[in-house]
Design an enzyme around this catalytic site. Structure first.
Site, mmCIF file in Angstrom:
data_model
loop_
_atom_site.group_PDB
_atom_site.id
_atom_site.type_symbol
_atom_site.label_atom_id
_atom_site.label_comp_id
_atom_site.label_asym_id
_atom_site.label_seq_id
_atom_site.Cartn_x
_atom_site.Cartn_y
_atom_site.Cartn_z
ATOM 1 N N ASN A 9 -8.910 2.761 1.470
ATOM 2 C CA ASN A 9 -9.484 3.982 0.906
ATOM 3 C C ASN A 9 -10.278 3.574 -0.332
ATOM 4 O OD1 ASN A 9 -9.983 6.401 -0.359
ATOM 5 N ND2 ASN A 9 -7.833 6.911 -0.754
ATOM 6 N N LYS A 11 -12.043 5.422 -2.205
ATOM 7 C CA LYS A 11 -12.082 6.500 -3.207
ATOM 8 C C LYS A 11 -13.502 6.694 -3.744
ATOM 9 C CE LYS A 11 -7.278 5.739 -4.217
ATOM 10 N NZ LYS A 11 -6.181 5.850 -5.164
ATOM 11 N N HIS A 94 -4.372 13.512 0.818
ATOM 12 C CA HIS A 94 -4.117 12.434 -0.155
ATOM 13 C C HIS A 94 -3.563 13.062 -1.435
ATOM 14 C CE1 HIS A 94 -4.820 9.212 -3.030
ATOM 15 N NE2 HIS A 94 -4.811 8.396 -1.986
ATOM 16 N N GLU A 96 -4.214 12.626 -4.418
ATOM 17 C CA GLU A 96 -5.227 13.050 -5.396
ATOM 18 C C GLU A 96 -5.816 14.399 -4.999
ATOM 19 O OE1 GLU A 96 -7.355 9.349 -5.238
ATOM 20 O OE2 GLU A 96 -5.631 8.398 -6.199
ATOM 21 N N GLU A 166 2.957 7.901 0.839
ATOM 22 C CA GLU A 166 2.423 7.360 -0.403
ATOM 23 C C GLU A 166 3.137 8.007 -1.583
ATOM 24 O OE1 GLU A 166 -1.738 5.705 0.181
ATOM 25 O OE2 GLU A 166 -1.992 7.829 -0.166
ATOM 26 N N GLY A 172 -1.951 3.497 -7.494
ATOM 27 C CA GLY A 172 -2.844 3.065 -8.567
ATOM 28 C C GLY A 172 -2.119 2.702 -9.855
ATOM 29 N N SER A 212 0.009 0.774 -4.285
ATOM 30 C CA SER A 212 -0.077 -0.569 -4.875
ATOM 31 C C SER A 212 0.271 -1.685 -3.892
ATOM 32 C CB SER A 212 0.798 -0.645 -6.139
ATOM 33 O OG SER A 212 0.363 0.315 -7.085
HETATM 34 C C1 PEP Z 1 -4.176 5.252 -2.250
HETATM 35 O O1 PEP Z 1 -4.907 5.821 -2.995
HETATM 36 O O2 PEP Z 1 -4.039 5.698 -1.101
HETATM 37 C C2 PEP Z 1 -3.449 4.076 -2.724
HETATM 38 C C3 PEP Z 1 -2.405 3.700 -2.066
HETATM 39 O O3 PEP Z 1 -3.927 3.461 -3.856
HETATM 40 P P1 PEP Z 1 -3.392 2.069 -4.488
HETATM 41 O O4 PEP Z 1 -3.306 1.084 -3.366
HETATM 42 O O5 PEP Z 1 -4.450 1.704 -5.498
HETATM 43 O O6 PEP Z 1 -2.065 2.348 -5.105
#
Ligand code: PEP
Length: 249
Positions: A9, A11, A94, A96, A166, A172, A212
């Protein structure tokens, strides 16, 4: 029986030129790689990335879509427009979108149904916040997001649904859920899917982990029986980190 599925992703990152460079590096780096892969660039880079990944082992994904097919929805992007660009998969719900842009389970469910109606694969994201985890509500939150996100979705539709667990506190932040903590929610989510659709469908459904994921922790996470891949944010922005995650084994 389930193949690993690793999705990046991107973003709100990358100009068209940067997106093209990354897509080309991934096509090269993943040539002959054995699992299922996807990149989800920003809407503005989809047209650039589409011809680069077309015919390769990398699918083209979008990060969101509008809840209606078309109409007066300033600033939104329609499933019809995504289809026109060659998008195959849409990431929905997601964290966000849920927590920064206030998307509700009902809205996400509307988008899931619309995306399926137009033949897209959907990656439905679920996951608890840190407060919810600390209050002992991680399972309840993930169950509710799964049940409400999939309301009205049939067992046959589930062939085109991927779930991404997630935990919001791991996205992040550099904090990864331990493979054991992640596996516990994945196994629980598969039970929720079993209750909804039966064991056969639940066993076939891919459940990705996101939060992460990096080259250093990918193999340990994916060694767990119910972790079937990854949804990757930060580490998906460079071929040097995304390719090793994709080639974790
Ligand atoms: C994401 O935004 O779906 C995500 C998992 O981000 P990150 O890998 O940066 O934690």
């Amino acid at each position: 029986m389930r193949d690993y599925y690793i999705a990046g992703n991107w973003k709100m990152h990358k100009t068209r030129a940067e997106a093209a460079d990354l897509a080309k590096a991934l096509v090269d780096g993943l040539k002959g790689a054995k699992h299922k892969y996807l990149v989800a660039p920003s809407f503005t880079a989809l047209e650039t990335v589409a011809p680069i990944v077309k015919g390769t082992n990398i699918r083209l994904g979008a990060q969101n879509c509008a809840q209606e097919e078309q109409g007066a929805h300033t600033g939104e992007v329609s499933v019809l427009q995504l289809k026109d660009l060659g998008v195959q998969t849409i990431i929905l719900g997601h964290s966000e979108r849920r927590h920064v842009y206030g998307e509700s389970d009902a809205l996400i469910n509307k988008k899931v149904k619309l995306a399926l109606k137009h033949g897209f694969e959907v990656i439905l994201c679920i996951g608890e916040t840190l407060d919810e985890r600390e209050a002992g509500a991680a399972e309840a939150v993930c169950e509710a997001q799964t049940v409400l996100g999939l309301a009205g979705i049939t067992a046959a539709d589930m062939a085109n649904i991927v779930i991404a667990y997630e935990p919001v506190w791991a996205i992040g932040t550099g904090k990864t859920a331990s493979p054991e903590d992640a596996e516990a929610i994945h196994a629980f989510t598969r039970k929720v899917l079993t209750n909804l659709y039966g064991k056969d469908v639940a066993e076939k459904t891919i459940i990705q982990y996101g939060g992460s994921v990096k080259p250093e922790n990918a193999a340990q996470l994916m060694a767990k029986p119910n972790i079937d891949g990854a949804l990757v944010g930060g580490a998906a922005l460079k071929a040097e980190t995304f390719v090793p995650i994709c080639k974790f084994d």
